[in-house]
Design a protein around this motif. Structure first.
Motif, mmCIF file in Angstrom:
data_model
loop_
_atom_site.group_PDB
_atom_site.id
_atom_site.type_symbol
_atom_site.label_atom_id
_atom_site.label_comp_id
_atom_site.label_asym_id
_atom_site.label_seq_id
_atom_site.Cartn_x
_atom_site.Cartn_y
_atom_site.Cartn_z
ATOM 1 N N CYS A 1 90.760 53.314 94.389
ATOM 2 C CA CYS A 1 92.304 52.924 94.428
ATOM 3 C C CYS A 1 92.298 51.857 93.474
ATOM 4 O O CYS A 1 91.851 50.701 93.932
ATOM 5 C CB CYS A 1 92.449 52.666 95.671
ATOM 6 N N PHE A 2 92.707 52.213 92.200
ATOM 7 C CA PHE A 2 93.025 51.198 91.126
ATOM 8 C C PHE A 2 94.405 50.743 91.206
ATOM 9 O O PHE A 2 95.221 51.578 90.625
ATOM 10 C CB PHE A 2 92.486 51.944 89.740
ATOM 11 N N GLU A 3 94.838 49.614 91.469
ATOM 12 C CA GLU A 3 96.285 49.219 91.743
ATOM 13 C C GLU A 3 96.415 48.089 90.600
ATOM 14 O O GLU A 3 95.689 47.048 90.280
ATOM 15 C CB GLU A 3 96.531 48.474 93.135
ATOM 16 N N ARG A 4 97.623 48.238 90.077
ATOM 17 C CA ARG A 4 97.752 47.004 89.031
ATOM 18 C C ARG A 4 99.352 46.810 89.276
ATOM 19 O O ARG A 4 100.221 47.415 89.574
ATOM 20 C CB ARG A 4 97.703 47.576 87.668
ATOM 21 N N ILE A 5 99.679 45.292 89.417
ATOM 22 C CA ILE A 5 101.100 44.780 89.732
ATOM 23 C C ILE A 5 101.103 43.856 88.537
ATOM 24 O O ILE A 5 100.485 43.128 88.227
ATOM 25 C CB ILE A 5 100.814 44.097 90.776
ATOM 26 N N GLN A 6 102.512 43.950 88.088
ATOM 27 C CA GLN A 6 103.127 42.996 87.056
ATOM 28 C C GLN A 6 104.435 42.220 87.204
ATOM 29 O O GLN A 6 105.209 43.058 87.591
ATOM 30 C CB GLN A 6 102.984 43.715 85.616
ATOM 31 N N TYR A 7 104.444 41.023 87.176
ATOM 32 C CA TYR A 7 105.521 40.305 87.279
ATOM 33 C C TYR A 7 105.806 39.490 85.792
ATOM 34 O O TYR A 7 105.235 38.882 85.324
ATOM 35 C CB TYR A 7 105.428 39.251 88.285
ATOM 36 N N THR A 8 107.211 39.993 85.520
ATOM 37 C CA THR A 8 107.640 39.479 84.209
ATOM 38 C C THR A 8 109.185 38.823 84.483
ATOM 39 O O THR A 8 109.823 39.711 85.311
ATOM 40 C CB THR A 8 107.624 40.347 83.058
ATOM 41 N N ASP B 1 99.874 33.914 83.070
ATOM 42 C CA ASP B 1 100.093 33.540 81.617
ATOM 43 C C ASP B 1 101.318 32.672 81.452
ATOM 44 O O ASP B 1 102.190 33.449 81.367
ATOM 45 C CB ASP B 1 99.897 34.573 80.662
ATOM 46 N N PRO B 2 101.203 31.195 81.409
ATOM 47 C CA PRO B 2 102.489 30.663 81.413
ATOM 48 C C PRO B 2 103.151 30.539 80.161
ATOM 49 O O PRO B 2 104.414 30.654 79.874
ATOM 50 C CB PRO B 2 102.066 29.082 81.772
ATOM 51 N N ALA B 3 102.439 31.072 78.897
ATOM 52 C CA ALA B 3 102.996 31.011 77.846
ATOM 53 C C ALA B 3 103.992 32.219 77.536
ATOM 54 O O ALA B 3 105.066 32.244 76.971
ATOM 55 C CB ALA B 3 101.988 31.065 76.541
ATOM 56 N N SER B 4 103.473 33.362 77.761
ATOM 57 C CA SER B 4 104.057 34.700 77.689
ATOM 58 C C SER B 4 104.820 35.256 78.929
ATOM 59 O O SER B 4 105.485 35.944 79.090
ATOM 60 C CB SER B 4 103.249 35.776 77.372
ATOM 61 N N GLN B 5 104.577 34.325 80.101
ATOM 62 C CA GLN B 5 105.372 34.480 81.256
ATOM 63 C C GLN B 5 105.075 35.981 81.671
ATOM 64 O O GLN B 5 106.081 36.681 82.388
ATOM 65 C CB GLN B 5 106.621 34.367 81.275
ATOM 66 N N VAL B 6 103.582 36.201 81.922
ATOM 67 C CA VAL B 6 103.249 37.562 82.485
ATOM 68 C C VAL B 6 102.176 37.073 83.631
ATOM 69 O O VAL B 6 101.253 36.558 83.315
ATOM 70 C CB VAL B 6 102.573 38.469 81.574
ATOM 71 N N ALA B 7 102.309 37.721 84.640
ATOM 72 C CA ALA B 7 101.473 37.657 85.875
ATOM 73 C C ALA B 7 101.007 39.244 85.955
ATOM 74 O O ALA B 7 101.644 40.090 86.220
ATOM 75 C CB ALA B 7 101.818 37.116 87.067
ATOM 76 N N THR B 8 99.590 39.395 86.130
ATOM 77 C CA THR B 8 99.211 40.711 86.426
ATOM 78 C C THR B 8 98.148 40.690 87.678
ATOM 79 O O THR B 8 97.409 39.664 87.469
ATOM 80 C CB THR B 8 98.473 41.399 85.312
ATOM 81 N N ILE B 9 98.137 41.567 88.332
ATOM 82 C CA ILE B 9 97.104 41.614 89.382
ATOM 83 C C ILE B 9 96.728 42.894 89.510
ATOM 84 O O ILE B 9 97.400 43.876 89.643
ATOM 85 C CB ILE B 9 97.964 41.161 90.801
ATOM 86 N N THR B 10 95.252 42.980 89.607
ATOM 87 C CA THR B 10 94.496 44.329 89.582
ATOM 88 C C THR B 10 93.607 44.209 90.901
ATOM 89 O O THR B 10 93.044 43.237 90.925
ATOM 90 C CB THR B 10 93.539 44.422 88.200
ATOM 91 N N SER B 11 93.734 45.210 91.623
ATOM 92 C CA SER B 11 92.927 45.527 92.699
ATOM 93 C C SER B 11 92.248 46.692 92.633
ATOM 94 O O SER B 11 92.582 47.829 92.464
ATOM 95 C CB SER B 11 93.966 45.459 93.882
ATOM 96 N N VAL B 12 91.046 46.678 93.208
ATOM 97 C CA VAL B 12 90.242 47.785 93.261
ATOM 98 C C VAL B 12 89.402 47.524 94.783
ATOM 99 O O VAL B 12 88.887 46.614 95.155
ATOM 100 C CB VAL B 12 89.150 47.763 92.097
#
Lengths: 108, 179
Positions: B106-113, B85-96
């Motif tokens: 195995c439910f993984e979540r990564i967030q870059y802010t 999301d370039p507006a809020s500058q949040v990147a989330t990655i969900t892996s299952v």
């Protein structure tokens, strides 16, 4: 660049990835700079159309190839099931502060 | 259920990290990830959010007992959904995990802010859970089987001992009658 799960899709995948990466790098920098929501919508629409124009054709070919490969590997049902369980159509909410810690923990 | 979380800071601006996301593999530090495929991607023409669905193929040394018990193989596949999301500058990655998902997830979540210093904060959480319903139904079946076996054996034991006692005492009675 990583390979595709099916070697026959790898050339198409590389072409598609290169196309996306080039587009994305041009997209991101102006996209993060502050602007009104109107300007943003205008920019997003323009760039989305540009992506379709540039990478749409190779995407159709690559998608066709990879969809077949997913089925051939027996992943079709698993992927469908995962999509039903977690559609993830919209960005997930930010994790609550309570979930955040710098160590790993385990509980039953 | 097991939880895991960690935080970290990358000394690069958010946009560099998000561009780098697509160049992470192949990676000599993560040789277990061997294939990466985009299976779906959309760009929201209003919000500008990019949603990407990928399938990652991993080769890992699965313990042989897991392969034998669950019928898996060395190839494991993961479904990954990312939002930039370039507006809020949040990147989330969900892996299952897709492989062995009938037994455990195995439910993984990564967030870059972005951080205030112009760097990028990394937050990773994971939940690992066995499918308890599966274990419970298996345990129930096992218990029922054990109960049945126990009852069967108990009945056999009773019948067997009845015979022993009868034979023993009938013989004694006969002896007594003869003497």
């Amino acid at each position: 660049m990583a390979h595709s799960l099916s070697p026959e899709c790898t050339p198409l995948k590389h072409a598609y990835d290169s196309c996306f990466n080039t587009w994305f790098e041009g997209y991101l920098e102006p996209a993060v700079s502050p602007s009104s929501s109107e300007q943003r919508a205008q920019y997003s629409k323009k760039k989305a159309d540009e992506f379709e124009e540039r990478c749409g054709k190779v995407w159709v070919e690559y998608k066709q190839c990879v969809q077949k490969a997913v089925k051939d590997k027996g992943l079709g049902d698993l992927l469908d099931q995962a999509r039903v369980e977690n559609p993830l159509r919209d960005p997930p909410p930010a994790p609550s502060p309570g979930e955040v810690s710098s160590s790993s923990s385990s509980s039953q | 259920m097991h939880f895991f979380s960690q935080t970290f800071k990358y000394e690069h601006p958010w946009s560099h990290v998000v561009i780098g996301m697509w160049h992470k593999y192949p990676n000599p530090h993560c040789t277990h990830v061997v294939t990466v495929d985009v299976v779906d991607r959309s760009i929201d023409s209003k919000s500008g959010i990019i949603r990407t669905e990928r399938v990652l193929g991993c080769k890992q040394k699965t313990p042989i007992w897991i392969v034998k018990l669950f019928g898996g193989s060395e190839d494991a596949f993961v479904r990954e959904i990312s939002f930039v999301d370039p507006a809020s500058q949040v990147a989330t990655i969900t892996s299952v995990n897709l492989s062995l998902s009938q037994f455990a997830t195995c439910f993984e979540r990564i967030q870059y802010t972005p951080t205030s210093s112009g760097h990028t904060a990394f937050l990773q959480t994971a939940e690992i859970q066995a499918r308890m319903a599966m274990w419970r139904s298996m345990a129930d079946k096992f218990e029922t089987w054990l109960v049945q076996r126990f009852e069967q054996n108990a009945n056999l034991g009773k019948a067997g001992f009845t015979d022993v006692l009868r034979t023993m005492w009938e013989a004694k009675q006969q002896q007594a009658a003869h003497s």
